[in-house]
Design a protein around this motif. Structure first.
Motif, short mmCIF file in Angstrom:
data_model
loop_
_atom_site.label_atom_id
_atom_site.label_comp_id
_atom_site.label_asym_id
_atom_site.label_seq_id
_atom_site.Cartn_x
_atom_site.Cartn_y
_atom_site.Cartn_z
N TYR A 75 0.84 -1.19 0.00
CA TYR A 75 0.00 0.00 0.00
C TYR A 75 0.88 1.24 0.00
CZ TYR A 75 -3.45 -3.36 1.74
OH TYR A 75 -4.26 -4.46 1.90
N THR A 76 0.44 2.27 -0.70
CA THR A 76 1.09 3.57 -0.67
C THR A 76 0.16 4.54 0.05
OG1 THR A 76 2.05 3.10 -2.84
CG2 THR A 76 2.22 5.35 -2.02
N LEU A 77 0.64 5.14 1.15
CA LEU A 77 -0.17 6.04 1.96
C LEU A 77 0.47 7.42 2.03
CD1 LEU A 77 -1.33 3.24 2.89
CD2 LEU A 77 -1.53 4.23 5.18
N GLY A 78 -0.29 8.35 2.57
CA GLY A 78 0.23 9.68 2.80
C GLY A 78 0.40 10.46 1.52
N VAL A 79 1.24 11.48 1.57
CA VAL A 79 1.40 12.36 0.42
C VAL A 79 1.94 11.61 -0.79
CG1 VAL A 79 3.73 13.12 1.03
CG2 VAL A 79 2.22 14.65 -0.26
N LYS A 80 2.68 10.52 -0.57
CA LYS A 80 3.20 9.75 -1.70
C LYS A 80 2.08 9.10 -2.50
CE LYS A 80 6.91 6.57 -2.99
NZ LYS A 80 8.04 5.74 -2.51
N SER A 81 0.97 8.76 -1.84
CA SER A 81 -0.16 8.18 -2.57
C SER A 81 -0.75 9.18 -3.56
CB SER A 81 -1.25 7.71 -1.59
OG SER A 81 -1.90 8.81 -0.96
N TYR A 82 -0.50 10.48 -3.34
CA TYR A 82 -0.98 11.54 -4.23
C TYR A 82 0.01 11.85 -5.35
CZ TYR A 82 -5.07 12.95 -1.45
OH TYR A 82 -6.29 12.99 -0.82
N GLY A 83 1.17 11.21 -5.34
CA GLY A 83 2.15 11.44 -6.39
C GLY A 83 2.59 12.88 -6.44
N ARG A 84 2.39 13.53 -7.58
CA ARG A 84 2.81 14.92 -7.78
C ARG A 84 1.73 15.93 -7.41
NH1 ARG A 84 6.97 15.24 -12.75
NH2 ARG A 84 7.80 13.13 -12.66
N ALA A 85 0.57 15.47 -7.01
CA ALA A 85 -0.52 16.39 -6.67
C ALA A 85 -0.27 17.02 -5.30
CB ALA A 85 -1.86 15.66 -6.67
N PRO A 86 -0.50 18.32 -5.15
CA PRO A 86 -0.23 19.01 -3.89
C PRO A 86 -1.45 19.15 -2.99
CG PRO A 86 -0.60 20.64 -5.58
CD PRO A 86 -0.81 19.29 -6.24
N THR A 87 -2.48 18.33 -3.23
CA THR A 87 -3.78 18.55 -2.58
C THR A 87 -3.97 17.70 -1.33
OG1 THR A 87 -4.65 16.99 -4.22
CG2 THR A 87 -4.97 19.33 -4.64
N PHE A 88 -2.90 17.26 -0.71
CA PHE A 88 -2.98 16.33 0.42
C PHE A 88 -3.16 17.06 1.75
CE2 PHE A 88 -1.04 13.62 3.70
CZ PHE A 88 -1.75 12.45 3.50
N LEU A 89 -4.00 16.50 2.61
CA LEU A 89 -4.15 16.96 3.99
C LEU A 89 -3.75 15.84 4.94
CD1 LEU A 89 -7.49 18.97 4.30
CD2 LEU A 89 -5.18 19.83 4.60
N MET A 90 -3.10 16.18 6.05
CA MET A 90 -2.66 15.19 7.00
C MET A 90 -3.80 14.30 7.50
SD MET A 90 -0.36 15.89 10.44
CE MET A 90 0.50 17.24 9.64
N ALA A 91 -4.96 14.91 7.71
CA ALA A 91 -6.11 14.14 8.20
C ALA A 91 -6.52 13.06 7.20
CB ALA A 91 -7.29 15.07 8.48
N THR A 92 -6.34 13.32 5.92
CA THR A 92 -6.62 12.30 4.91
C THR A 92 -5.71 11.11 5.12
OG1 THR A 92 -7.30 13.98 3.32
CG2 THR A 92 -6.66 11.84 2.44
N GLY A 93 -4.44 11.36 5.42
CA GLY A 93 -3.51 10.27 5.66
C GLY A 93 -3.88 9.43 6.87
N PHE A 94 -4.41 10.06 7.91
CA PHE A 94 -4.83 9.31 9.09
C PHE A 94 -5.97 8.35 8.74
CE2 PHE A 94 -3.46 13.23 11.73
CZ PHE A 94 -2.12 12.86 11.60
N GLU A 95 -6.90 8.82 7.92
CA GLU A 95 -8.01 7.95 7.50
C GLU A 95 -7.49 6.82 6.62
OE1 GLU A 95 -11.95 6.47 6.73
OE2 GLU A 95 -10.87 7.42 8.38
N GLN A 96 -6.53 7.11 5.76
CA GLN A 96 -5.92 6.07 4.96
C GLN A 96 -5.32 4.99 5.86
OE1 GLN A 96 -2.97 8.20 2.69
NE2 GLN A 96 -4.35 8.56 0.96
N ALA A 97 -4.57 5.41 6.87
CA ALA A 97 -3.91 4.47 7.78
C ALA A 97 -4.93 3.60 8.51
CB ALA A 97 -3.03 5.23 8.77
N ARG A 98 -6.01 4.21 8.97
CA ARG A 98 -7.04 3.43 9.67
C ARG A 98 -7.62 2.36 8.78
NH1 ARG A 98 -11.89 2.39 9.56
NH2 ARG A 98 -12.15 3.71 7.73
#
Length: 617
Positions: A522-545
């Protein structure tokens, strides 16, 4: 794909909407959501007339077939079959697992195309939560599905003996570890830096625009609170380093985390033990092999699953507008800073009294420019030049007062005032091609949108704030499915397109959207967004859960969405701009999808089925 010499299929365009809507009305099909997802449609055209349409909304690794309609004058000529067959072929080519649909009148027709009628309860969780099940179609509409690939086999039970390797000890990596620990699964956390949150410390002087309520994972907080730790005020805005000092470092000190954490450990390669990328038979039963360098010595870990949270901060984009370093960029690297310098602190002497060119139109550039403006008020001779590739950097100014994250809105508003007040020289539309030295200063050269040569003279320092990109070298031997231009997880690509979305308009998502054809990776966090700058930390927490639940075999929990994100005023595009189209496919609002998990010998997920949204007939 020609139908006859006078007929063809093509992706729908925005100006096809009136014709598509007329077809849907003629067949009493719902218009709800159709216009918003017109980029997922194919149309059949006769000359300049639209005579048929069909759409397929992608949700992770499955899609919803919807709005199949043919002009009555063109029925019984194979138009509908051609549309559906084309969408099925495209779904299969992309590796989707299933097409689903709901219909009230055309079950027999779809059955002849291979779709099977199934009980609605067998639809995946995301499908049952869709508009197709919740109102756009009548309650008695049949659910039909076409499986495109077989479900991946459950991993061999012996894999459960191996830990889950988490790469990266930033906020999302430690959140993944916390979610695994709360489920009784042993993690091994590999961090290249000397501290947890090393990337955050690199720009620790920057105040985040997300308040604390979005910056602390719930599982980490629960485990910390058991030791007497208290959460920071939820509405306070932290500095980046405070996230490390007040959350990540205390969490890393907990005994269960301290045992799992390996600092100064840079991952160099990931593969399957005994299997290169090409070999398939028995692959899913082999553990992952994770190679790393720790204090100069190579180490190897075996894992039942790998969660890559290594981020992108260490892989900045270059100055060159073509994605390559500009001519002379490497030669003059001592004058180029990538990221967000500490202009008013550690790096003050580097920029005081100098002419600094800031390149980029995002929030990193905005932070740097505002700090340089403060420095200019204190240090005579300090000059600012701001260059962006777009002729009009409207997105960086954000939503202003309409932004639900006030600090983000204020950042853009302050930058706009700085530009309008003449405190900096603004150069729009510059596509940088070269950097060369001219005596004691640098000259930056490039072209404008019309191809006319442009240059900026007399530059002492350059701040390159053009974003980051993922380092994909470590996963060369894994089977990944990436968006071809963003290099994000493929299912996320159209949903995080920075031309369309801001941080708050990307819907929460989970294990199904984050998985790859390599089961257990699995790829999580900002790396899952590749080159897109639209990532929020809270999104990563939901991904991890979600991913931790999936690895544990708790598919119901993995499929749930447990996050509401703040909206923003930057959530749309110019309605006159053409919508991006990819062979009739573009994901609809995110749902869940299968990932071929079960890599740790825990109960495997059921076969992936993805969302079907409206009635087709």
């Amino acid at each position: 794909m020609p139908l006859t010499p006078n007929h063809a299929l093509r992706p729908a365009r925005p100006d096809d909407w009136d014709a598509v809507a007329a077809l849907l009305r003629a067949h009493a099909l719902p218009l709800d959501g159709a216009r918003e997802h017109l980029s997922t449609f194919l149309v059949a055209v006769a000359g300049d007339r639209v005579v048929g349409c069909a759409g397929a909304e992608v949700h992770g690794d499955a899609a919803l077939l919807r709005s199949v309609a043919v002009d009555p004058a063109w029925q019984h000529r194979g138009v509908g079959r051609q549309l559906v067959t084309r969408l099925v072929a495209e779904a299969s080519r992309r590796g989707l697992r299933q097409l689903g649909l709901r219909t009230t009148t055309a079950a027999d027709w779809f059955r002849r195309l291979g779709f099977e009628r199934r009980p609605p309860g067998e639809a995946p969780v995301a499908l049952r939560a869709s508009a197709g099940f919740g109102g756009a179609c009548p309650a008695d509409a049949a659910f039909m599905a076409l499986d495109l690939v077989e479900a991946p086999p459950a991993a061999a039970p012996h894999l459960a003996a191996w830990p889950v390797v988490v790469i990266g000890a930033g906020p999302v990596g430690l959140a993944a570890a916390a979610r695994l620990i709360e489920r009784g699964i042993e993690p091994v956390v590999l961090e290249a830096g000397a501290s947890v949150g090393a990337h955050l410390l690199d720009y620790g002087h920057v105040r985040l625009f997300s308040p604390w309520r979005y910056d602390v994972d719930a599982a980490m907080a629960a485990q910390l609170e058991a030791t007497g730790w208290r959460a920071p005020p939820p509405d306070e805005l932290p500095l980046a380093r405070e996230v490390v000092e007040r959350v990540l470092q205390p969490y890393a000190a907990l005994p269960a985390v301290r045992r799992a954490l390996h600092l100064h450990t840079r991952v160099t390669a990931i593969s399957r033990e005994g299997f290169d990328k090409v070999k398939s038979a028995g692959r899913d039963a082999a553990p992952f092999v994770v190679r790393a360098v720790q204090h100069g010595r190579e180490r190897v870990w075996r894992a039942c699953a790998v969660i890559d949270c290594s981020g992108t901060w260490g892989s900045p984009n270059p100055l060159g507008a073509d994605g390559l370093p500009a001519a002379g960029e490497r030669e003059h690297a001592d004058a180029v800073f990538y990221g967000i310098p500490d202009v008013l602190g550690r790096d003050r002497a580097r920029y005081a009294g100098q002419r600094t060119l800031v390149v980029g139109a995002g929030h990193s550039a905005a932070n740097t420019l505002l700090a340089l403006a403060d420095l200019a008020a204190e240090a005579p001779g300090t000059e600012l030049v701001w260059a962006v590739r777009s002729p009009a950097p409207a997105r960086v100014f954000g939503g202003g007062a309409a932004d639900a994250l006030p600090a983000r809105g204020a950042l853009g508003s302050a930058l706009k005032a700085l530009r309008d007040g003449g405190a900096l020289r603004f150069v729009a539309g510059l596509r940088i091609a070269a950097v060369r030295r001219d005596g004691a200063t640098l000259t930056v050269e490039g072209q404008g949108p019309d191809g006319v040569p442009m240059r900026i003279d007399g530059v002492h320092q350059i701040v390159c704030a053009t974003g980051q990109r993922p380092d994909l070298a470590t996963t060369r031997e894994l089977r990944l499915r990436l968006d071809p231009w963003l290099e994000s997880t493929e299912a996320l690509g159209p949903l995080i397109d920075p031309n369309v979305h801001s941080c708050g308009t990307v819907r929460p998502h989970g294990h199904r959207e984050l998985s790859h054809p390599e089961p257990g990776f699995y790829t999580l966090g900002v790396k899952s967004y590749g080159r897109a700058p639209t990532f929020l930390m809270a999104t990563g927490f939901e991904q991890a859960r979600s991913v931790a639940a999936a690895i544990a075999g708790d598919v119901d929990a993995a499929d749930r969405v447990e996050l509401d994100l703040p909206e923003t005023g930057v959530c749309g595009v110019d309605p006159s701009a053409p919508a991006p189209v990819t062979a009739g496919f573009a994901p609809a609002p995110l749902a869940a999808g299968d990932c071929g998990l079960g890599g740790c010998g825990r109960p495997a997920a059921p076969p992936v089925r993805r969302e079907a949204a409206r009635c087709c007939a």
